[in-house]
Design an enzyme around this catalytic site. Sequence first.
Site, PDB file in Angstrom:
ATOM      1  N   LYS A  10      21.021  60.018  28.456  1.00 34.13           N
ATOM      2  CA  LYS A  10      20.811  58.680  27.984  1.00 34.13           C
ATOM      3  C   LYS A  10      22.020  58.219  27.116  1.00 34.13           C
ATOM      4  O   LYS A  10      23.133  58.747  27.029  1.00 34.13           O
ATOM      5  CB  LYS A  10      19.653  58.763  26.867  1.00 34.13           C
ATOM      6  CG  LYS A  10      18.368  59.279  27.374  1.00 34.13           C
ATOM      7  CD  LYS A  10      17.382  59.494  26.459  1.00 34.13           C
ATOM      8  CE  LYS A  10      15.833  59.726  27.050  1.00 34.13           C
ATOM      9  NZ  LYS A  10      14.697  59.894  26.112  1.00 34.13           N
ATOM     10  N   TYR A  50       9.989  53.882  33.143  1.00 40.59           N
ATOM     11  CA  TYR A  50       9.125  54.212  31.681  1.00 40.59           C
ATOM     12  C   TYR A  50       7.704  53.546  31.818  1.00 40.59           C
ATOM     13  O   TYR A  50       7.292  53.335  30.884  1.00 40.59           O
ATOM     14  CB  TYR A  50       9.876  53.771  30.475  1.00 40.59           C
ATOM     15  CG  TYR A  50      10.877  54.688  30.121  1.00 40.59           C
ATOM     16  CD1 TYR A  50      10.263  56.255  29.698  1.00 40.59           C
ATOM     17  CD2 TYR A  50      12.059  54.438  29.838  1.00 40.59           C
ATOM     18  CE1 TYR A  50      11.472  57.093  29.754  1.00 40.59           C
ATOM     19  CE2 TYR A  50      13.242  55.322  29.630  1.00 40.59           C
ATOM     20  CZ  TYR A  50      12.782  56.637  29.394  1.00 40.59           C
ATOM     21  OH  TYR A  50      13.734  57.738  28.993  1.00 40.59           O
ATOM     22  N   PHE A  58       6.113  51.380  21.220  1.00 38.23           N
ATOM     23  CA  PHE A  58       7.691  51.681  21.369  1.00 38.23           C
ATOM     24  C   PHE A  58       8.319  51.331  22.817  1.00 38.23           C
ATOM     25  O   PHE A  58       9.458  51.450  23.035  1.00 38.23           O
ATOM     26  CB  PHE A  58       8.036  53.021  21.054  1.00 38.23           C
ATOM     27  CG  PHE A  58       7.382  54.060  21.843  1.00 38.23           C
ATOM     28  CD1 PHE A  58       8.116  54.376  23.037  1.00 38.23           C
ATOM     29  CD2 PHE A  58       6.027  54.859  21.372  1.00 38.23           C
ATOM     30  CE1 PHE A  58       7.449  55.387  23.925  1.00 38.23           C
ATOM     31  CE2 PHE A  58       5.528  55.859  22.617  1.00 38.23           C
ATOM     32  CZ  PHE A  58       6.278  56.127  23.427  1.00 38.23           C
ATOM     33  N   THR A  93       9.921  66.254  22.963  1.00 42.59           N
ATOM     34  CA  THR A  93      10.335  64.953  22.712  1.00 42.59           C
ATOM     35  C   THR A  93      10.816  64.677  21.442  1.00 42.59           C
ATOM     36  O   THR A  93      11.879  63.889  21.240  1.00 42.59           O
ATOM     37  CB  THR A  93       8.832  64.163  23.143  1.00 42.59           C
ATOM     38  OG1 THR A  93       8.728  64.546  24.320  1.00 42.59           O
ATOM     39  CG2 THR A  93       9.404  62.599  23.098  1.00 42.59           C
ATOM     40  N   ARG A 104      18.188  68.774  23.077  1.00 42.90           N
ATOM     41  CA  ARG A 104      17.887  68.159  21.912  1.00 42.90           C
ATOM     42  C   ARG A 104      17.786  68.972  20.610  1.00 42.90           C
ATOM     43  O   ARG A 104      18.064  68.220  19.533  1.00 42.90           O
ATOM     44  CB  ARG A 104      16.230  67.470  22.112  1.00 42.90           C
ATOM     45  CG  ARG A 104      16.154  66.267  23.365  1.00 42.90           C
ATOM     46  CD  ARG A 104      14.682  66.285  23.862  1.00 42.90           C
ATOM     47  NE  ARG A 104      14.782  65.194  24.514  1.00 42.90           N
ATOM     48  CZ  ARG A 104      13.575  64.740  25.522  1.00 42.90           C
ATOM     49  NH1 ARG A 104      12.600  65.727  25.409  1.00 42.90           N
ATOM     50  NH2 ARG A 104      13.618  63.764  26.296  1.00 42.90           N
ATOM     51  N   GLU A 128      11.049  59.090  40.385  1.00 42.64           N
ATOM     52  CA  GLU A 128      12.514  58.555  39.616  1.00 42.64           C
ATOM     53  C   GLU A 128      13.685  58.746  40.359  1.00 42.64           C
ATOM     54  O   GLU A 128      14.638  58.092  40.557  1.00 42.64           O
ATOM     55  CB  GLU A 128      12.607  59.596  38.647  1.00 42.64           C
ATOM     56  CG  GLU A 128      11.416  59.215  37.394  1.00 42.64           C
ATOM     57  CD  GLU A 128      11.481  60.073  36.287  1.00 42.64           C
ATOM     58  OE1 GLU A 128      12.124  61.205  36.265  1.00 42.64           O
ATOM     59  OE2 GLU A 128      10.163  60.104  35.688  1.00 42.64           O
TER      60      GLU A 128
HETATM   61  P1  IDP Z   1       9.929  62.903  27.326  1.00 40.64           P
HETATM   62  O1  IDP Z   1      11.194  62.057  27.338  1.00 40.64           O
HETATM   63  O2  IDP Z   1      10.108  64.053  26.608  1.00 40.64           O
HETATM   64  O3  IDP Z   1       9.458  63.122  28.592  1.00 40.64           O
HETATM   65  P2  IDP Z   1       7.721  60.663  26.686  1.00 40.64           P
HETATM   66  O4  IDP Z   1       6.521  61.250  26.065  1.00 40.64           O
HETATM   67  O5  IDP Z   1       7.740  60.912  28.316  1.00 40.64           O
HETATM   68  O6  IDP Z   1       8.826  61.997  26.439  1.00 40.64           O
HETATM   69  O7  IDP Z   1       8.532  59.405  26.300  1.00 40.64           O
HETATM   70  C1  IDP Z   1       9.740  58.971  26.862  1.00 40.64           C
HETATM   71  C2  IDP Z   1      10.709  58.670  25.778  1.00 40.64           C
HETATM   72  O8  IDP Z   1      10.049  57.837  25.073  1.00 40.64           O
HETATM   73  C3  IDP Z   1      11.202  59.797  24.839  1.00 40.64           C
HETATM   74  O9  IDP Z   1      11.878  60.702  25.517  1.00 40.64           O
HETATM   75  C4  IDP Z   1      11.465  59.056  23.637  1.00 40.64           C
HETATM   76  O10 IDP Z   1      13.034  58.803  23.802  1.00 40.64           O
HETATM   77  C5  IDP Z   1      10.606  57.693  23.741  1.00 40.64           C
HETATM   78  N1  IDP Z   1       9.565  57.847  22.661  1.00 40.64           N
HETATM   79  C6  IDP Z   1       8.722  58.743  22.998  1.00 40.64           C
HETATM   80  N2  IDP Z   1       7.701  58.540  21.865  1.00 40.64           N
HETATM   81  C7  IDP Z   1       8.088  57.829  21.074  1.00 40.64           C
HETATM   82  C8  IDP Z   1       7.582  57.149  19.776  1.00 40.64           C
HETATM   83  O11 IDP Z   1       6.780  57.587  19.521  1.00 40.64           O
HETATM   84  N3  IDP Z   1       8.813  56.224  19.083  1.00 40.64           N
HETATM   85  C9  IDP Z   1       9.896  56.167  19.698  1.00 40.64           C
HETATM   86  N4  IDP Z   1      10.102  56.489  20.884  1.00 40.64           N
HETATM   87  C10 IDP Z   1       9.551  57.332  21.572  1.00 40.64           C
END
Ligand code: IDP
Length: 136
Positions: A10, A50, A58, A93, A104, A128
């Site tokens: 990212k 996304y 968010f 995450t 991470r 993707e």
């Molecule tokens: P992942 O990347 O681990 O698969 P996802 O739930 O698919 O996680 O969420 C995609 C991305 O969205 C995450 O990597 C994170 O950067 C962002 N994200 C997820 N939940 C939140 C949140 O509650 N606040 C802000 N950003 C979030």
Amino acid sequence: MSERSFVMIKPDGVAAGLTGEIVSRIERRGFEIIAMKKTTMARDAAESHYGEHSEKPFFGELVDFITSGPVVMMAVTGPEGTIAALRAMMGTTNPMESAPGTIRGDFATETGQNVIHGSDGLESAERELELHFTKV
Ligand code: IDP
Ligand code: MG
């Protein structure tokens, strides 16, 4: 049976100079990077990428962030289980809950800026890869 995943460093990871470290971890683990490019994601591609989060509070922030600077996209292959193994290498995450030794867990503290993306299943991987690498 081989499996392929879409992995992306990212904008925060690229800006922090972590590209080499992350590419190296993926290679040393034994996975093969069959395509790689550095690019800034277009807004429509980010909204599609996304799409599952489009109703989340968010979402706007997420799209703003992922399009804010260059990312490094990879198509990564390996044996069956590769998608899950890459997710395990990434950590959870929320980086504050990620184990040390994960990407991470070693390089991030904020959920919104957690350095790396990896597909979460066979379907999302193909979706993707097609979205970002039309010819892979
Ligand atoms: P992942 O990347 O681990 O698969 P996802 O739930 O698919 O996680 O969420 C995609 C991305 O969205 C995450 O990597 C994170 O950067 C962002 N994200 C997820 N939940 C939140 C949140 O509650 N606040 C802000 N950003 C979030
Ligand atoms: Mg996800």
